[in-house]
Design a protein around this motif. Sequence first.
Motif, PDB file in Angstrom:
ATOM      1  N   THR A 140      -3.360  -3.506  -5.187  1.00  0.00           N
ATOM      2  CA  THR A 140      -3.087  -2.987  -3.866  1.00  0.00           C
ATOM      3  C   THR A 140      -4.002  -3.710  -2.891  1.00  0.00           C
TER       4      THR A 140
ATOM      5  N   ASP B 269      -6.531   0.528   1.196  1.00  0.00           N
ATOM      6  CA  ASP B 269      -6.297   1.478   0.116  1.00  0.00           C
ATOM      7  C   ASP B 269      -7.626   1.780  -0.583  1.00  0.00           C
TER       8      ASP B 269
ATOM      9  N   ILE C 215       0.831  -1.201   0.000  1.00  0.00           N
ATOM     10  CA  ILE C 215       0.000   0.000   0.000  1.00  0.00           C
ATOM     11  C   ILE C 215       0.866   1.252   0.000  1.00  0.00           C
TER      12      ILE C 215
END
Length: 228
Positions: A153, A157, A60
Motif C-alpha cells: 500500500t 496508509d 489505498i
Amino acid sequence: MGTPDDARPFIVFDVLGTLVDQAGSMRRSVTAATGWNEADADHLVTMWLDDVAAREREIIAGDAEFAPSQDLDAASLAHLVAEGALPADLSAPLASASRKLEPWPDSVEGLARLAEDMTVGGLSNASHQVLSDLIKASDMRWHLTLSAEDAKTYKPDSAIYQLALAAAPAGSEPPYLVAAHAWDLRAAADAGLQTAYVPRPGGDSPEIDDHFDIYAEDLADLHRQLLG
C-alpha cells in the motif's frame, strides 16, 4: 541491511522530496528529453505526479491492485501520452526519470553523520528497485530500507508506518519519521511514530495547529537536536 541496534536512536526518512529533489529532478529530465522551457516542463511534472498520487489513492482505498512505484510511473506516462500532453516517442526516455532524482545539498553528508550516531532507515513510497537505483546514483546511505512494496500500500496508509514500528527494537522508543511533508508526519504521528519536520523547497509546510516533536532547519540541525 541489518536490524536496528537497541542502544542507538532509530529514525526513518521519507525519501521523495525530503532526501531527494523529486519535482526539480523530474523537471530537469523532462527539459532534457523534450527541449521544453521550464514552465512547460513544470506543468508536465505536476500532471505526472498528480496522476501517480491518484493511482496511489486508488490502491489505498482498495479500488486497484498494488503495483510498485515504477509501474505507476509507467502507467502515468502512458496516460499523459493518451491525453496528448506528451509525445509518444518521449515516454521511453522519461521512464527512468524517477530513478535519477538528485539529493538535496545536505542529504549525503547529513545522512552519513546521522548514521554514525543512530540507526537510519528509508521509509518510502518508492519501490525497492527505485530506492536501490537512487542509492547507487547519489552515494546516500542508510542502514535499512522500508518500502511501500513491503506493505502493499502507499502513504499515508497506516500500514506503511507500522513497518517502522515493527523494525524498532523491542522496548525502545518509537522511531522518528523525518519528512518535509506535514501530511506524512500527521499520518506517522497517528500511527504512533515520533515526528521531525525538515523544510524543503516544494514540501508541504506545517499548519499552525500541527505539533511535531522536532522542527529542524536542515539535517545538521536535526542531528544536533536528536543528540540533545
